[in-house]
Scaffold this motif. Structure first.
Motif, PDB file in Angstrom:
ATOM      1  N   LYS B 126       0.822  -1.217   0.000  1.00 50.06           N
ATOM      2  CA  LYS B 126       0.000   0.000   0.000  1.00 50.06           C
ATOM      3  C   LYS B 126       0.851   1.261   0.000  1.00 50.06           C
ATOM      4  CE  LYS B 126      -4.491  -0.747   2.129  1.00 50.06           C
ATOM      5  NZ  LYS B 126      -5.169  -0.768   3.410  1.00 50.06           N
ATOM      6  N   CYS B 127       0.522   2.189  -0.898  1.00 48.13           N
ATOM      7  CA  CYS B 127       1.209   3.484  -0.938  1.00 48.13           C
ATOM      8  C   CYS B 127       0.983   4.193   0.399  1.00 48.13           C
ATOM      9  CB  CYS B 127       0.654   4.323  -2.086  1.00 48.13           C
ATOM     10  SG  CYS B 127       1.153   6.054  -2.016  1.00 48.13           S
ATOM     11  N   THR B 128       2.044   4.743   0.972  1.00 42.36           N
ATOM     12  CA  THR B 128       1.911   5.401   2.275  1.00 42.36           C
ATOM     13  C   THR B 128       1.283   6.785   2.129  1.00 42.36           C
ATOM     14  OG1 THR B 128       4.173   6.205   2.018  1.00 42.36           O
ATOM     15  CG2 THR B 128       3.867   4.214   3.315  1.00 42.36           C
ATOM     16  N   ASN B 129       1.192   7.250   0.903  1.00 44.92           N
ATOM     17  CA  ASN B 129       0.641   8.580   0.658  1.00 44.92           C
ATOM     18  C   ASN B 129      -0.861   8.532   0.364  1.00 44.92           C
ATOM     19  OD1 ASN B 129       0.916  11.439   0.237  1.00 44.92           O
ATOM     20  ND2 ASN B 129       0.793  11.060  -1.972  1.00 44.92           N
ATOM     21  N   CYS B 130      -1.295   7.617  -0.537  1.00 46.77           N
ATOM     22  CA  CYS B 130      -2.707   7.615  -0.961  1.00 46.77           C
ATOM     23  C   CYS B 130      -3.406   6.282  -0.736  1.00 46.77           C
ATOM     24  CB  CYS B 130      -2.807   8.026  -2.433  1.00 46.77           C
ATOM     25  SG  CYS B 130      -2.303   6.718  -3.566  1.00 46.77           S
ATOM     26  N   ASN B 131      -2.686   5.303  -0.133  1.00 47.71           N
ATOM     27  CA  ASN B 131      -3.285   4.002   0.169  1.00 47.71           C
ATOM     28  C   ASN B 131      -3.543   3.100  -1.023  1.00 47.71           C
ATOM     29  OD1 ASN B 131      -3.360   3.595   2.903  1.00 47.71           O
ATOM     30  ND2 ASN B 131      -5.152   4.935   3.156  1.00 47.71           N
ATOM     31  N   LYS B 151       7.306   2.600  -5.899  1.00 41.90           N
ATOM     32  CA  LYS B 151       6.751   3.828  -6.474  1.00 41.90           C
ATOM     33  C   LYS B 151       5.255   3.613  -6.634  1.00 41.90           C
ATOM     34  CE  LYS B 151       7.099   4.680 -10.930  1.00 41.90           C
ATOM     35  NZ  LYS B 151       7.785   4.780 -12.222  1.00 41.90           N
ATOM     36  N   CYS B 152       4.468   4.637  -6.266  1.00 36.46           N
ATOM     37  CA  CYS B 152       3.024   4.547  -6.445  1.00 36.46           C
ATOM     38  C   CYS B 152       2.691   5.038  -7.856  1.00 36.46           C
ATOM     39  CB  CYS B 152       2.299   5.416  -5.421  1.00 36.46           C
ATOM     40  SG  CYS B 152       0.515   5.465  -5.680  1.00 36.46           S
ATOM     41  N   GLU B 153       1.935   4.240  -8.598  1.00 35.86           N
ATOM     42  CA  GLU B 153       1.633   4.647  -9.972  1.00 35.86           C
ATOM     43  C   GLU B 153       0.345   5.460 -10.051  1.00 35.86           C
ATOM     44  OE1 GLU B 153       4.379   2.795 -12.747  1.00 35.86           O
ATOM     45  OE2 GLU B 153       2.838   1.229 -12.719  1.00 35.86           O
ATOM     46  N   ASP B 154      -0.332   5.639  -8.913  1.00 41.31           N
ATOM     47  CA  ASP B 154      -1.499   6.523  -8.908  1.00 41.31           C
ATOM     48  C   ASP B 154      -1.099   7.946  -8.537  1.00 41.31           C
ATOM     49  OD1 ASP B 154      -3.266   4.714  -9.827  1.00 41.31           O
ATOM     50  OD2 ASP B 154      -4.009   4.090  -7.853  1.00 41.31           O
ATOM     51  N   CYS B 155      -0.452   8.101  -7.373  1.00 39.69           N
ATOM     52  CA  CYS B 155      -0.076   9.463  -6.963  1.00 39.69           C
ATOM     53  C   CYS B 155       1.387   9.778  -7.269  1.00 39.69           C
ATOM     54  CB  CYS B 155      -0.393   9.688  -5.482  1.00 39.69           C
ATOM     55  SG  CYS B 155       0.780   8.885  -4.377  1.00 39.69           S
ATOM     56  N   LEU B 156       2.109   8.792  -7.806  1.00 40.60           N
ATOM     57  CA  LEU B 156       3.515   8.953  -8.226  1.00 40.60           C
ATOM     58  C   LEU B 156       4.521   9.133  -7.087  1.00 40.60           C
ATOM     59  CD1 LEU B 156       3.090  11.177 -11.425  1.00 40.60           C
ATOM     60  CD2 LEU B 156       3.115   8.678 -11.242  1.00 40.60           C
TER      61      LEU B 156
HETATM   62 ZN   LIG Z   1       0.019   6.788  -3.882  1.00 40.45          ZN
END
Ligand SMILES: [Zn+2]
Lengths: 251, 166
Positions: B126-131, B151-156
């Motif tokens: 899970k992305c720590t920024n946007c879940n 790397k999160c591919e939704d919020c980058l």
């Molecule tokens: Zn994210």
């Protein structure tokens, strides 16, 4: 059990970690990309940590004024017991990874046995190290596949690295006198027993990476007896510089 | 999860809880699970700590910080590094996992999921920024040996994932 035997055996284990770690550490700030640079230096750090555990134990056994630092930095070339493989230089990234991979496979097999040593300290160090080395072999193995089965150029470079380093693999399975005696007491690992599995594992991965297994039956050895290749002196000059120039210096 | 073989004197806990991991300042060394025992023997606190990774450069600092914190509270101490039993990510407490997440480090998954994320290209960390779980492994080794880079591919957002160690 003779104390000097155990001391020498610990050096045999530790010097491989120390010198392999030193070679990888040379890449700090020089890796081909940020991620690989960090990965190589992290593996180096793991190996130095393992080295410290071994050397602290060795210093206890030796007594007198021996410390982990004096053992690491104040020996002469002929007193280092690492295999020739780990001292080979970082000619290019393929070479660096091939060298580390050929060591990692052996290292993990060794630790999986060493964790059952009758010597509780060696067993503890092995148990701790297994967790780390599992990641190392995964990382280097992935890269062998990626470069071997990559472009024409990456394939050629990886094949050249494997061909160049193959001659040093057999020494890993040489059993020293110390190790032989200690293996009979259940303390050391008889490394000759790892050989078959080692070559099976390496052959399988290299084949998957579309690489050719070298056919040469000529192998070089000497490191375990302190007789090193011409590269070792340069490595030590670099590694020992601070302790030689400023004796007993501390951070 | 608290390991069964942990022995820490009740009145030392608040002191030790204030010592944090020098590389992750929001995380107490108690929540990290590196303190294995702390017992008062003949007026001296004997503390045993265990390294997360063999080469973890934070261990020396943690040892010094523990001695300093105890001293400030009137205790002399001896800090010893032990290797058995070897540290595992299971010893990070629930509060510790939450602190990691807030700090931007995804806490360790269970061993199978960890393998899937690191080797199988599965998008489960899970992305720590946007879940979002639409995240991708960038490197098996992150800023330290105990972490991998994602790397999160939704919020980058790029973030560290604390690798499972068992
Ligand atoms: Zn994210």
């Amino acid at each position: 059990m003779k104390k000097t035997n155990l001391y020498n055996y610990i050096l045999e284990l530790a010097d491989n970690c120390l010198i392999a770690g030193q070679r990888l550490g040379e890449l700090c700030g020089h890796g081909p990309s940020l991620e690989t640079d960090i990965a190589c230096t992290n593996i180096s750090l793991d190996l130095f940590g393992q080295t410290r555990s071994y050397f602290q134990y060795a210093a206890d056994i030796k007594g007198e004024d021996a410390t982990e630092d004096s053992i690491a930095f104040l020996r002469f070339e002929r007193e280092y017991k690492n295999v020739l493989l780990v001292e080979q230089p970082n000619r290019d990234f393929a070479y660096t990874l091939a060298r580390q991979y050929l060591f990692d496979v052996y290292h993990l097999l060794l630790l999986e046995k060493l964790q059952f040593s009758q010597d509780l300290t060696l067993s503890a160090i092995a148990k701790k190290s297994i967790k780390e080395v599992s990641y190392h072999v995964r990382f280097t193995g992935d890269w062998i596949k990626r470069l071997g089965d990559g472009t024409e150029e990456s394939h050629a470079k990886m094949q050249e690295a494997i061909d160049g380093l193959w001659t040093y693999t057999n020494e890993l399975f040489e059993v020293t006198e110390e190790a032989k005696t200690l293996a009979e007491e259940g303390i050391a690992v008889d490394v000759s027993t790892l050989k078959k599995t080692y070559y099976e594992k390496v052959t399988a991965l290299l084949t998957e990476a579309t690489l050719t297994i070298p056919e040469s039956k000529y192998f070089q050895k000497g490191g375990k007896a302190g007789i090193h290749t011409e590269h070792m002196g340069y490595l030590l000059a670099d590694m020992q510089y601070m302790q030689r120039a400023y004796p007993n210096m501390k951070w | 999860m608290i390991a069964t073989n942990q022995h820490i004197d009740e009145n030392l806990i608040p002191i030790l809880e204030k010592v944090s991991d020098p590389e992750i300042p929001v995380l107490s060394i108690m929540d990290m699970g590196v303190v294995r025992s702390a017992i008062l023997v003949n007026g001296i606190v004997e503390v045993s700590i265990t390294p997360t990774y063999s080469g973890c450069p934070a261990m020396d600092v943690i040892g010094d910080d523990i001695a300093k914190a105890l001293k400030e509270n009137g205790y002399e101490s001896k800090v010893k590094l032990i290797l058995v039993p070897a540290w595992t990510t299971d010893w990070i407490t629930e509060r510790g996992r939450e602190a990691l997440r807030k700090y931007g480090i995804a806490p360790p998954l269970n061993p199978d999921a960890d393998k899937d994320a690191l080797l199988g290209d599965k998008r489960i960390v899970k992305c720590t920024n946007c879940n979002s779980t639409n995240t991708k492994l960038v490197s098996q080794f992150g800023s330290t040996a105990c972490k991998a880079l994602f790397k999160c591919e939704d919020c980058l957002e790029p973030f560290d994932y604390f690798k499972c160690l068992k």
